[in-house]
Write a protein that holds these residues in place. Sequence first.
Motif, mmCIF file in Angstrom:
data_model
loop_
_atom_site.group_PDB
_atom_site.id
_atom_site.type_symbol
_atom_site.label_atom_id
_atom_site.label_comp_id
_atom_site.label_asym_id
_atom_site.label_seq_id
_atom_site.Cartn_x
_atom_site.Cartn_y
_atom_site.Cartn_z
ATOM 1 N N SER A 167 50.286 -8.750 63.289
ATOM 2 C CA SER A 167 51.422 -8.959 63.711
ATOM 3 C C SER A 167 52.220 -7.822 63.517
ATOM 4 C CB SER A 167 51.851 -9.997 64.211
ATOM 5 O OG SER A 167 52.475 -10.922 63.206
ATOM 6 N N MET A 168 52.555 -8.224 61.603
ATOM 7 C CA MET A 168 53.081 -6.470 61.129
ATOM 8 C C MET A 168 53.287 -5.306 61.030
ATOM 9 S SD MET A 168 54.181 -9.889 57.758
ATOM 10 C CE MET A 168 55.286 -8.075 57.820
ATOM 11 N N GLY A 169 52.097 -5.093 61.661
ATOM 12 C CA GLY A 169 51.784 -4.329 62.066
ATOM 13 C C GLY A 169 51.963 -3.013 62.796
ATOM 14 N N SER A 170 50.785 -2.059 63.424
ATOM 15 C CA SER A 170 51.354 -0.524 63.848
ATOM 16 C C SER A 170 50.925 -0.639 65.194
ATOM 17 C CB SER A 170 52.254 0.185 63.197
ATOM 18 O OG SER A 170 51.122 0.816 62.098
ATOM 19 N N TYR A 171 49.943 0.765 65.144
ATOM 20 C CA TYR A 171 49.042 1.180 66.236
ATOM 21 C C TYR A 171 49.055 2.577 65.771
ATOM 22 C CZ TYR A 171 49.370 -1.718 69.812
ATOM 23 O OH TYR A 171 50.359 -3.170 70.347
ATOM 24 N N ASP A 172 47.606 2.964 65.501
ATOM 25 C CA ASP A 172 47.482 4.124 64.655
ATOM 26 C C ASP A 172 47.559 5.422 66.041
ATOM 27 O OD1 ASP A 172 44.742 4.210 66.232
ATOM 28 O OD2 ASP A 172 43.869 4.116 63.291
ATOM 29 N N ASP A 173 47.064 7.161 66.483
ATOM 30 C CA ASP A 173 47.397 7.288 66.820
ATOM 31 C C ASP A 173 45.867 7.619 67.811
ATOM 32 O OD1 ASP A 173 49.417 8.379 66.509
ATOM 33 O OD2 ASP A 173 48.679 10.507 64.785
ATOM 34 N N ASP A 174 44.157 7.116 67.544
ATOM 35 C CA ASP A 174 43.615 6.480 67.860
ATOM 36 C C ASP A 174 43.775 5.209 68.528
ATOM 37 O OD1 ASP A 174 42.275 8.893 66.844
ATOM 38 O OD2 ASP A 174 41.706 8.157 64.723
ATOM 39 N N ASP A 175 44.511 4.520 68.996
ATOM 40 C CA ASP A 175 45.042 3.722 69.498
ATOM 41 C C ASP A 175 44.779 2.133 68.926
ATOM 42 O OD1 ASP A 175 46.560 3.299 71.487
ATOM 43 O OD2 ASP A 175 45.148 3.764 72.899
ATOM 44 N N CYS A 176 44.556 2.610 67.914
ATOM 45 C CA CYS A 176 43.821 1.110 66.851
ATOM 46 C C CYS A 176 44.558 0.068 65.920
ATOM 47 C CB CYS A 176 42.791 1.934 65.354
ATOM 48 S SG CYS A 176 41.002 1.986 66.163
ATOM 49 N N LEU A 177 44.512 -1.157 66.215
ATOM 50 C CA LEU A 177 45.240 -2.544 65.308
ATOM 51 C C LEU A 177 45.889 -1.799 63.892
ATOM 52 C CD1 LEU A 177 47.313 -4.722 65.324
ATOM 53 C CD2 LEU A 177 45.842 -5.727 65.452
ATOM 54 N N VAL A 178 46.725 -1.429 63.429
ATOM 55 C CA VAL A 178 47.039 -1.279 61.855
ATOM 56 C C VAL A 178 47.258 -1.934 60.692
ATOM 57 C CG1 VAL A 178 47.304 0.526 60.024
ATOM 58 C CG2 VAL A 178 47.308 1.367 61.782
ATOM 59 N N CYS A 179 46.115 -2.376 60.396
ATOM 60 C CA CYS A 179 46.497 -4.183 58.891
ATOM 61 C C CYS A 179 47.592 -3.114 58.550
ATOM 62 C CB CYS A 179 45.647 -4.084 58.483
ATOM 63 S SG CYS A 179 46.307 -4.833 57.079
ATOM 64 N N PRO A 180 49.086 -4.221 58.127
ATOM 65 C CA PRO A 180 50.328 -3.685 57.407
ATOM 66 C C PRO A 180 50.083 -2.931 55.789
ATOM 67 C CG PRO A 180 50.584 -5.678 58.036
ATOM 68 C CD PRO A 180 49.525 -5.243 58.580
ATOM 69 N N TYR A 181 49.052 -3.968 55.610
ATOM 70 C CA TYR A 181 48.865 -4.496 54.026
ATOM 71 C C TYR A 181 48.122 -3.127 53.160
ATOM 72 C CZ TYR A 181 48.861 -7.120 49.839
ATOM 73 O OH TYR A 181 49.001 -7.589 48.126
ATOM 74 N N HIS A 182 47.152 -2.567 53.913
ATOM 75 C CA HIS A 182 46.286 -1.746 52.612
ATOM 76 C C HIS A 182 45.527 -0.587 54.168
ATOM 77 C CE1 HIS A 182 45.223 -5.023 50.136
ATOM 78 N NE2 HIS A 182 45.999 -4.367 49.469
ATOM 79 N N GLY A 183 45.992 -1.200 55.425
ATOM 80 C CA GLY A 183 45.507 0.145 56.293
ATOM 81 C C GLY A 183 43.929 0.290 57.281
ATOM 82 N N LEU A 184 43.690 -0.856 57.042
ATOM 83 C CA LEU A 184 42.603 -1.221 57.491
ATOM 84 C C LEU A 184 43.028 -0.678 59.293
ATOM 85 C CD1 LEU A 184 39.988 -4.295 56.251
ATOM 86 C CD2 LEU A 184 39.876 -2.417 55.801
#
Length: 329
Positions: A66-83
Amino acid sequence: MASAHRIDPGEFEVLSRQWHPVARCDAIDDGPVGVVMLGRPVVVFRSGGRACAASDRCPHRGSPLSMGSYDDDDCLVCPYHGLRYGADGRCVAFPSRPDARLPSRLSLETLHTRERHGLVWACAAEPTRDDPPDWGFYDRPDVQTFQIGPVHWDVSASRVAENFNDVAHFSTIHRVTFGPSDRPVGPQKVIATERGFTSNVAVYQQYRNTLDGSVEEIEADYRYDFTFPFSSMLTITYPDGEIECIQLTALPESATSSLVFQQSARTNLGGDPVEPWRDFQAAVNEEDRVICEALRPRQVSFRLDDTGEVALPTDAFSIAYRRLWKSLS
Ligand code: FES
Ligand SMILES: [Fe+2]
């Protein structure tokens, strides 16, 4: 010793198969949202245009998604190492090592989700019903609407539900905003429905939807449609024909805390702006929150034999509600 905030196992079993509100639809457009549902952290996000919900913990090192974001492919991005995670909860990319093999265990535990009437609903286990509450009035093309909250209430969702269906507190708790002076409360016959209860009651109240309006007293028709476990819809018909529909639901965070969602729709015969009406409703809700959080205990006991509470003739809803709960848990 069991925590005072842990939900009773019987109630947990019932609630895990019900739909619960987790976010407003518009709240997850620009990024994920974190909530607590039945004691468990949940991330609510949008991927591929779909509202999704999953355990709020990245399986790599336990970061809250929930601290993450969305990328350009509409995926959920982990805020720590970016999975990157897709709508089905599977990890689909690791930009720091694009060629790395991604273990199948890099998968989020997903929840069932639906979007309906402006809210995202989630269910942890197999839902007992396919659909969240039917609040179609909110989607009518000829109505004005607003949403407020969600607001955290330090009290159980069952107390929130009982309070919303209680008409005997208007002249005390809502004395300032809309309550009537000292008239008796009309009889409220509660009828069981397929999904909960319905009831009608005539209410004398001040006729004003703003905090600075007139204080003329009128008789309005209140129709309550309650969907088990915590969703209430109140349709008020005023003497001039105006219809106002208040929809309130609560996410059970723990045994003694909730996240309360409220939205309203009205026909607005007078052509009034939304803002004063919304502020009025928020003020009414605050009056409710303060008294509900002061109740002891902060949760309803559905064992009925040890509630330590004395029912009155005006408690038709809560009596029926507690009986229903007892039959289920
Ligand atoms: S904790 Fe999520 S990518 Fe490392
Ligand atoms: Fe109230």
